[in-house]
Motif scaffolding. Structure first.
Motif, short mmCIF file in Angstrom:
data_model
loop_
_atom_site.label_atom_id
_atom_site.label_comp_id
_atom_site.label_asym_id
_atom_site.label_seq_id
_atom_site.Cartn_x
_atom_site.Cartn_y
_atom_site.Cartn_z
N LYS A 23 0.80 -1.22 0.00
CA LYS A 23 0.00 0.00 0.00
C LYS A 23 0.83 1.28 0.00
O LYS A 23 0.89 1.99 1.01
CB LYS A 23 -0.94 0.02 1.20
CG LYS A 23 -1.96 -1.07 1.19
CD LYS A 23 -2.91 -0.87 2.36
CE LYS A 23 -3.76 -2.10 2.56
NZ LYS A 23 -4.55 -2.00 3.78
N SER B 206 1.96 5.08 -0.31
CA SER B 206 1.17 6.24 0.11
C SER B 206 1.37 7.45 -0.79
O SER B 206 2.45 7.66 -1.34
CB SER B 206 1.55 6.62 1.54
OG SER B 206 1.02 5.68 2.43
N HIS C 158 4.40 2.95 2.46
CA HIS C 158 3.17 3.11 3.23
C HIS C 158 3.40 3.85 4.55
O HIS C 158 4.30 3.52 5.32
CB HIS C 158 2.56 1.75 3.51
CG HIS C 158 1.28 1.84 4.27
ND1 HIS C 158 0.11 2.29 3.70
CD2 HIS C 158 0.98 1.58 5.57
CE1 HIS C 158 -0.85 2.29 4.60
NE2 HIS C 158 -0.35 1.86 5.74
N ARG C 159 2.57 4.84 4.80
CA ARG C 159 2.52 5.51 6.10
C ARG C 159 1.06 5.65 6.46
O ARG C 159 0.26 6.10 5.63
CB ARG C 159 3.17 6.91 6.01
CG ARG C 159 4.65 6.84 5.74
CD ARG C 159 5.27 8.20 5.99
NE ARG C 159 6.56 8.29 5.33
CZ ARG C 159 7.34 9.36 5.39
NH1 ARG C 159 6.94 10.44 6.05
NH2 ARG C 159 8.51 9.38 4.79
N GLU C 160 0.75 5.31 7.67
CA GLU C 160 -0.65 5.22 8.04
C GLU C 160 -1.41 6.54 7.97
O GLU C 160 -2.60 6.56 7.67
CB GLU C 160 -0.78 4.60 9.42
CG GLU C 160 -1.58 3.34 9.31
CD GLU C 160 -1.72 2.56 10.57
OE1 GLU C 160 -1.86 3.16 11.65
OE2 GLU C 160 -1.70 1.33 10.45
N GLU C 161 -0.72 7.62 8.26
CA GLU C 161 -1.44 8.89 8.33
C GLU C 161 -1.66 9.54 6.96
O GLU C 161 -2.18 10.65 6.87
CB GLU C 161 -0.74 9.85 9.31
CG GLU C 161 0.66 10.30 8.92
CD GLU C 161 1.78 9.31 9.29
OE1 GLU C 161 1.51 8.08 9.35
OE2 GLU C 161 2.92 9.75 9.49
N SER D 160 -3.44 5.98 1.03
CA SER D 160 -2.61 4.92 0.46
C SER D 160 -3.33 4.23 -0.69
O SER D 160 -4.56 4.15 -0.71
CB SER D 160 -2.26 3.90 1.53
OG SER D 160 -1.56 4.55 2.56
N LYS E 258 -6.98 5.47 6.54
CA LYS E 258 -7.37 4.81 7.82
C LYS E 258 -8.28 5.72 8.63
O LYS E 258 -8.02 6.91 8.73
CB LYS E 258 -6.11 4.49 8.61
CG LYS E 258 -5.56 3.14 8.24
CD LYS E 258 -5.85 2.12 9.32
CE LYS E 258 -5.67 0.74 8.71
NZ LYS E 258 -5.67 -0.36 9.52
#
Lengths: 331, 151
Positions: A8, A10, A170-173, A176, A331
């Motif tokens: 995923k 980003s 991928h970085r959650e914040e 993505s 997210k």
């Protein structure tokens, strides 16, 4: 086949630069800069075009505090012959580069390639995007700017804008990219270069249908399905095709088109905006910002491109079109 | 969806061009341009020693000059979007086609740019104009020779 990105990648940042007329765009508040000279104070439209690409890339890099030396790949294209504006911008940016041409669908095809490179582990950061400069593109595809030909209601206005996205691991914040669909070249026999929406709608339809089927999704699984530059008529046609295929009317409100909305209801722009910079400018400013703000959790971006040339049109060929899609989640 | 079915849908969704409105706008703007031409023509006849037959050339040159100025100011394309054939068909449209191409290709230099592209749009007007003039003259010549009409 749908491409599933296991890692995923980003969309870390977007850089969008637009011309003076784009001040009238409903999206202009999301752009990084709206320049008051359509040539960026260069001698020719094509040089202004190049400058615009460089600035868009610089905005995208600046937002994440990275330098051009940190970027592993640059993927992008435009609509000028041999894509000199993008090629020349790549010369000045000094980033390993492949020029891509999917007409106005390049904004998404470039992101797909950048994601594949990221997934492969070949890139930490890449820049992907597309651009168009009204004057340079009009002379390429149609008449001189000052020629007094009447454009029909079905015509669309090529925007002056460059949009580039910074793609990374991928970085959650950050939004993505989960999946992508590369479109076929679709030809439903449309042959009017002043009615591109009608030519492109079937391509968008096929790509959306194929993506949803392969992913086992319905339209309502998305908060937004945004096509690139179908214009008001093209969007109507796409919705018409979906309805024929059993999509319910209430789901259709999730479907929007960047080109149809770009200049608001201003009739001077006929059926709306088009050009490689149209989808790129909206996708990499408005969409990224809305996703980061939490307004949208799952978005399907479908950039549409008409694969014609003035030569092919004059030789009486019909207009094949393509549409590429990326599914972006937050997210 | 099949191609034929899509073409049907496309026909239904696409608005029909407003022919009547377009014809009316073309008629009035075209007529207005011709009225200006008539005024210029009378100007040459009254104030200079031109006759109705000889005033044509300076009149054409003058109205083409007007259209060139309007093109340079970026106004002719606006008139064109409004008037359609009304501003494209009169000789001013010819001036617009020439000058717009010249402005457009100035960046490629005077010889290859302006010179090479000046008649990019207007070239076929010149070609077919000359060819049809030749045939009209030929027909008249034949008619005069066999005594149907006189010069």
């Amino acid at each position: 086949m749908v491409i599933l990105f296991q890692t995923k990648p980003s969309l870390l940042a977007g850089g969008v630069v637009a011309g003076p007329l784009e001040n009238r765009s409903v999206f202009s508040q999301y752009f990084d800069s709206v320049y008051d000279d359509e040539r960026w104070q260069m001698k020719t439209n094509e040089q202004g075009h190049r400058k615009m690409i460089e600035e868009a890339c610089e905005y995208a890099m600046k937002k994440m505090g990275v330098q051009k030396g940190d970027i592993d790949y640059l993927m992008g294209g435009d609509l000028v012959n041999q894509m000199t504006p993008t090629n020349f911008a790549a010369r000045d940016l000094e980033i390993p580069f492949i020029g891509l041409f999917s007409a106005c669908a390049t904004s998404v095809s470039s992101v797909i390639i950048a994601c594949l490179l990221t997934e492969l582990g070949a890139a930490n950061f890449s820049l992907a995007g597309a651009s168009s400069q009204h004057n340079a593109i009009e002379r390429q595809f149609r008449y001189p700017i000052n020629y007094g030909a009447q454009k029909p209601q079905t015509a669309q206005w090529t925007v002056t804008a460059a949009g580039y996205a910074l793609i990374g691991k991928h970085r959650e914040e950050y939004p993505s990219i989960e999946a992508a669909t590369i479109g076929k070249s679709v030809d439903y026999g449309m042959d009017d270069p002043f009615h591109m929406g009608a030519a492109m709608a079937p391509a968008a339809f096929q790509t959306i249908q194929s993506h949803l089927q392969q992913r086992n999704q319905k339209i309502y699984h998305y908060d937004l399905i945004l096509t690139g530059d179908l214009g008001q008529l093209g969007l109507k046609l796409l919705k018409g095709m979906l309805v024929e295929n059993g999509v319910k009317n209430e789901e259709l409100t999730l479907l929007r088109d960047a080109g149809a909305e770009f200049y608001g209801q201003d009739e001077a722009f006929q059926s709306g905006a088009s050009g490689a910079g149209c989808s790129a400018a909206v996708f990499f400013s408005y969409v990224i910002q809305q996703m980061r703000a939490g307004s949208y959790k799952r978005v399907l971006l479908v950039a549409t491109g008409a694969l014609l040339s003035p030569l092919s049109y004059q030789q009486g060929e019909t207009i094949p079109c393509t549409a590429h899609a990326i599914e972006i989640t937050m997210k | 969806m099949e191609k034929e079915q899509y073409q049907q849908l496309e026909q239904n969704v696409t608005p029909k061009p407003p022919y009547l409105k377009n014809v009316a706008k073309a008629f009035f703007v075209g007529g207005f341009i011709c009225a200006i031409g008539q005024a210029v023509s009378l100007f040459y006849i009254i104030f200079f020693n031109f006759t109705e037959a000889t005033a044509g050339n300076p009149t054409v040159a003058t109205v083409v000059f007007f259209s060139m100025i309007l093109t340079g100011l970026g106004l002719y394309k606006r008139i064109g979007q409004f008037a359609g054939a009304g501003s494209a068909v009169p000789v001013t449209g010819f001036g617009n086609a020439v000058v717009s191409a010249a402005i457009e290709h100035r960046s490629e230099g005077l010889v290859l740019g302006v010179g090479g592209n000046l008649f990019k749009l207007a070239g076929s007007v010149v070609l077919f104009g000359v060819v049809s003039a030749f045939f009209v003259a030929l027909i008249k010549y034949i008619l005069v020779t066999i005594g149907v009409v006189s010069w």
